[in-house]
Scaffold this active site. Structure first.
Site, PDB file in Angstrom:
ATOM      1  N   GLU A 196       0.826  -1.215   0.000  1.00  0.00           N
ATOM      2  CA  GLU A 196       0.000   0.000   0.000  1.00  0.00           C
ATOM      3  C   GLU A 196       0.854   1.257   0.000  1.00  0.00           C
ATOM      4  O   GLU A 196       0.551   2.225  -0.689  1.00  0.00           O
ATOM      5  CB  GLU A 196      -0.939   0.007   1.200  1.00  0.00           C
ATOM      6  N   ASP A 215       0.624   4.042  -2.927  1.00  0.00           N
ATOM      7  CA  ASP A 215       0.294   5.444  -2.647  1.00  0.00           C
ATOM      8  C   ASP A 215       1.349   6.395  -3.185  1.00  0.00           C
ATOM      9  O   ASP A 215       1.047   7.329  -3.939  1.00  0.00           O
ATOM     10  CB  ASP A 215       0.138   5.653  -1.140  1.00  0.00           C
ATOM     11  N   SER A 273      -7.964   1.998  -2.220  1.00  0.00           N
ATOM     12  CA  SER A 273      -6.668   2.505  -1.779  1.00  0.00           C
ATOM     13  C   SER A 273      -5.867   3.029  -2.957  1.00  0.00           C
ATOM     14  O   SER A 273      -4.902   3.769  -2.762  1.00  0.00           O
ATOM     15  CB  SER A 273      -5.873   1.405  -1.069  1.00  0.00           C
ATOM     16  N   ILE A 301     -20.629   8.542 -13.597  1.00  0.00           N
ATOM     17  CA  ILE A 301     -20.611   7.088 -13.763  1.00  0.00           C
ATOM     18  C   ILE A 301     -22.034   6.578 -13.560  1.00  0.00           C
ATOM     19  O   ILE A 301     -22.620   6.771 -12.491  1.00  0.00           O
ATOM     20  CB  ILE A 301     -19.651   6.422 -12.754  1.00  0.00           C
ATOM     21  N   GLY A 308     -26.049  11.523 -11.975  1.00  0.00           N
ATOM     22  CA  GLY A 308     -25.902  12.371 -10.796  1.00  0.00           C
ATOM     23  C   GLY A 308     -25.181  11.640  -9.688  1.00  0.00           C
ATOM     24  O   GLY A 308     -24.548  10.599  -9.896  1.00  0.00           O
TER      25      GLY A 308
END
Length: 602
Positions: free
Chosen positions: A312, A316, A523, A565, A583
Site C-alpha cells: 500500500e 500510494d 486505496s 458514472i 448524478g
C-alpha cells in the site's frame, strides 16, 4: 488494496455574516512537561465535588468487539498514557468559518484560517481547564498538554488509577488476525461534573489499531498485454500513470507553483514506501520524472525500513508522485504499537491510529495542502464520542487549507454478515469511518474505460453517526427520490452520504521489491484523486490564490466537472447494494475528475 474499514451532529448551516473576529482565551494552565505527582493525600475540592458520582460515557456491554478476544488482566501497576479530549469552547465557530471559506459562492472563499486562529477556536474554556485540573489534582495528578491549543491532555498513570478515575476495568485484548494485543476496556464513565467538559478519553473503548484495520493486499492477476500499446488501449485491465493522465485530462498541464505546493500520504505501522522501487517505477512509467523522490516523516516511532517495501505504501507514493511530480510529496510513517510485554514498567499498546497522527499533524506550523489516507473501520466499531472527536480534527485541517481524502473501503455496502453490534443483531448496511466523516472527501472506485463503470467493491453508503451536511443535501435527496423503497430499512436515509468522488481502482501497476504487481482497491483511487487535487492547487497558487482546502462544498456545486458514472453497483450484506445512476450515487459519488473542466471552476 483492501481496507477494513459520532454519535455526532451534522455540520452547522453556513452563516453568511462577513464580519469575523477572534477573542483570545486566557492561557491554558497545563504544564508543558509530563508531571506525575507523588501526592499521597488527595487535594480537597472547593465545592466538595463528588468525583465518584459516575455517568457512563460509552460501553460495549458484555460483548467484546468482533475480531478481538480477552487475553488477560494487566498488572495494576502497568503504566499507560491516558489522553483526554477536552470540549472546545468555540468549535461551532470553527465549523462556521470552514463553511464560509470552503463555499465558492461566499466572499471569504479560500480565506483559510491560520494555525493560531484554529487553536484559539478549539481551545477549551478556562472553566473546563479548571474543572479537569481539579479532578486530576483530586487523584494526585497534573496533566500535560498534548496539543498546542490545550484541547488534548495526557497523563501517565498506573492502570489501577485509571480504573478508579473512569470507573472502568481494563483488560489486555488480542486480535488474532493481526496478532496485535492492546489495553482497552469495554466501558468507561466520567464524574457527572465533568460531563460537558471532556468529550472523549483514550485508550478506552475504541479497539482499532493500525494492525487490526489493515487487511491483506488486494493483489490482482497479471494480464499479458502489449506493454508498448498507447493508452488507453490497455487501460481496461492495466492502469499506469499515463492511463490516469489520459482518462482525467491532466496530460498536457505544466505546473508553475511547485515550490508552494505539497502533498502528504498518511502511512501506518509496518508499511514503508521504498525509494528504490519508486525509481524503478518512474523509470518505467514516468521517465520524465526519474530521480524524483519524497520525504519520510516518522510519527510516534514510525519506521522506514527500506528492505521491507509495503504494497500500500508503494502504491500510494508511486501514484501520487506519478501524477503530481514535481509537487513535493511527504510520506508519514506512523508507528505506535510497541511489542507486547506484560511488564509493569513498560507501557503496553495504548496508542490509537487517528489520534497519534492527527495530534502530530495539527501541531505542525506548516502542513501539506492535500492528504490521502487508505484505511478505516466499520463505523459501528468506533465509539461515537471517539468518532466525533476525530472528525473534528479533520475539520481543523480543512480550516487551515488542506484537502483531506480517504478511500471509501473495499466491501461495497458492507462485508461479512453485516450484523449490528447494538444488541439487536439486525442485518444493516455497514458504513465506514472516517469515510463517513462530513469533513473529509471520500473516494470510491471505478474500473474499465470508454466508459468507466463502478467497481463492485466500491465502498459507499450512509452514516449512522453523522447527519447529512447541507453541501450534499440536493444531490443526495435527488438520489433518494429516484431510489424509492429499494433497500428500505437497511440504511439511514438522513445520514452523511459517501463517497463524494471516484477514480480507477483496479489493475494498478506497482513496483514492489523490484517487480511489477497488479494492485486494486479504493486505496488506489484516493491517491489518484489526491494527485489531481494537487494539480488544481497549482492552478490556484500560480495565480496568487490560496489552496483549495476542504473540497466538498466546491465539488457538489460543480457536479458537471466530473465524469458521471451511470452503471455498476456495490453489493454486500446479502443484497445488490446500490446502483450507480445519473448524478450523485453512493457507489461513485459525483463521478471521476475531469481536470480540464475542474481547472475552470476552481
Amino acid at each position: 488494496m483492501r481496507v477494513a474499514y459520532c454519535q455526532g451532529t451534522s455540520p452547522p448551516r453556513i452563516n453568511t455574516t462577513p464580519h469575523i473576529s477572534f477573542h483570545p482565551l486566557l492561557p491554558m494552565a497545563w504544564s508543558p512537561f509530563l508531571l506525575l505527582s507523588l501526592v499521597s493525600l488527595a487535594f480537597s475540592t472547593p465545592l466538595n465535588r463528588r468525583w465518584d458520582d459516575f455517568v457512563e460515557k460509552h460501553s460495549w456491554g458484555a460483548t467484546i468487539p468482533k475480531g478481538w478476544q480477552f487475553h488477560s488482566s494487566p498488572s495494576p501497576d502497568t503504566l499507560i498514557d491516558l489522553r483526554l479530549g477536552l470540549k472546545s469552547a468555540r468549535i461551532d465557530e470553527l465549523f462556521h468559518h470552514l463553511g464560509q471559506t470552503s463555499d465558492p459562492d461566499h466572499e471569504r472563499y479560500g480565506n483559510h484560517l491560520s494555525k493560531e486562529q484554529v487553536e484559539e477556536l478549539v481551545a477549551p474554556h478556562t472553566d473546563t481547564v479548571s474543572m479537569v485540573e481539579e479532578w486530576l489534582a483530586h487523584h494526585g495528578y497534573q496533566g500535560s498538554a498534548a496539543s498546542p491549543a490545550g484541547d488534548w491532555v495526557t497523563i501517565r498513570l498506573p492502570v489501577k488509577d485509571a480504573e478508579r478515575m473512569l470507573n472502568a476495568e481494563y483488560g489486555l485484548y488480542h486480535h488474532p488476525a493481526s496478532k496485535d494485543t492492546v489495553l482497552r476496556t469495554l466501558s468507561y464513565s466520567l464524574p457527572r461534573d465533568l460531563l460537558g467538559h471532556v468529550d472523549v478519553v483514550s485508550p478506552t473503548t475504541y479497539f482499532g489499531t493500525f494492525k487490526s484495520m489493515r487487511a491483506t493486499s488486494f493483489l490482482m492477476p497479471e494480464v499479458d498485454l502489449d506493454p508498448d500499446a498507447v493508452p488507453p488501449t490497455t487501460c481496461n485491465t492495466r492502469i499506469t500513470p499515463d492511463c490516469l493522465k489520459t482518462l482525467y485530462n491532466t496530460a498536457n498541464y505544466t505546473q508553475q507553483a511547485t515550490n508552494r505546493n505539497s502533498l502528504g500520504v498518511a502511512g501506518y505501522l509496518n508499511e514503508f514506501a521504498n525509494r528504490a522501487d519508486l525509481q524503478t517505477f518512474l523509470t518505467r512509467f514516468v521517465p520524465a520524472r526519474a530521480g524524483t523522490t519524497f520525504t519520510t516523516v516518522r510519527v510516534n516511532g514510525g519506521g522506514d525500513d527500506q528492505n521491507d517495501p509495503g504494497v500500500e505504501a508503494n502504491l500510494d507514493i508511486q501514484y501520487t508522485i506519478g501524477l503530481s511530480a514535481p509537487v513535493p510529496n511527504t510520506y508519514y510513517s506512523t508507528g505506535g504499537s510497541p511489542p507486547f510485554k506484560p511488564d509493569s514498567q513498560t507501557s503496553t499498546n495504548t496508542n490509537e491510529p487517528y489520534l497519534d497522527w492527527l495530534n502530530f499533524i495539527t501541531s505542525q506550523s506548516s502542513i501539506p495542502l492535500v492528504f490521502t489516507t487508505s484505511y478505516g473501520d466499520d463505523e459501528q466499531t468506533v465509539p461515537p464520542d471517539y468518532a466525533n472527536s476525530v472528525c473534528n480534527l479533520f475539520a481543523q485541517l480543512g480550516s487551515r487549507g488542506s484537502s483531506v481524502l480517504f478511500s471509501s473501503g473495499d466491501f461495497g455496502v458492507g462485508g461479512g454478515d453485516c450484523r449490528t453490534n447494538d444488541g439487536q443483531n439486525r442485518v444493516q448496511f455497514q458504513p465506514a469511518f472516517p469515510a463517513s466523516c462530513p469533513f473529509v472527501t471520500t473516494v470510491g472506485g471505478t474500473t474499465r474505460t470508454n466508459p468507466e463503470v463502478a467497481v463492485d467493491f466500491s465502498g459507499g453508503g450512509f452514516s449512522n453517526y453523522f447527519g447529512r451536511p447541507d453541501y450534499q443535501s440536493t444531490a443526495v435527496t435527488t438520489f433518494l427520490n429516484a431510489l424509492g423503497t429499494t433497500n428500505n430499512g437497511l440504511f439511514n436515509k438522513t445520514g452523511r452520504a459517501y463517497p463524494d468522488l471516484a477514480a480507477q481502482g483496479t489493475g494498478f501497476q506497482v513496483i514492489i521489491g523490484g517487480s511489477t504487481s497488479s494492485v486494486g482497491g479504493t486505496s488506489a483511487s484516493s491517491p489518484t484523486v489526491a494527485g489531481i487535487i494537487a494539480l488544481l492547487n497549482d492552478v490556484r497558487l500560480s495565480s496568487g490564490r490560496s489552496s483549495l482546502g476542504f473540497l466538498n462544498p466546491l465539488i457538489y456545486k460543480n457536479g458537471g466537472a466530473f465524469n458521471d458514472i451511470t452503471s455498476g453497483s456495490n453489493p454486500g450484506c446479502g443484497t445488490n447494494g446500490f446502483t450507480a445512476r445519473t448524478g450523485w450515487d453512493p457507489v461513485t459519488g459525483l463521478g471521476t475528475p475531469d481536470f480540464a473542466k475542474l481547472r475552470l471552476v476552481v
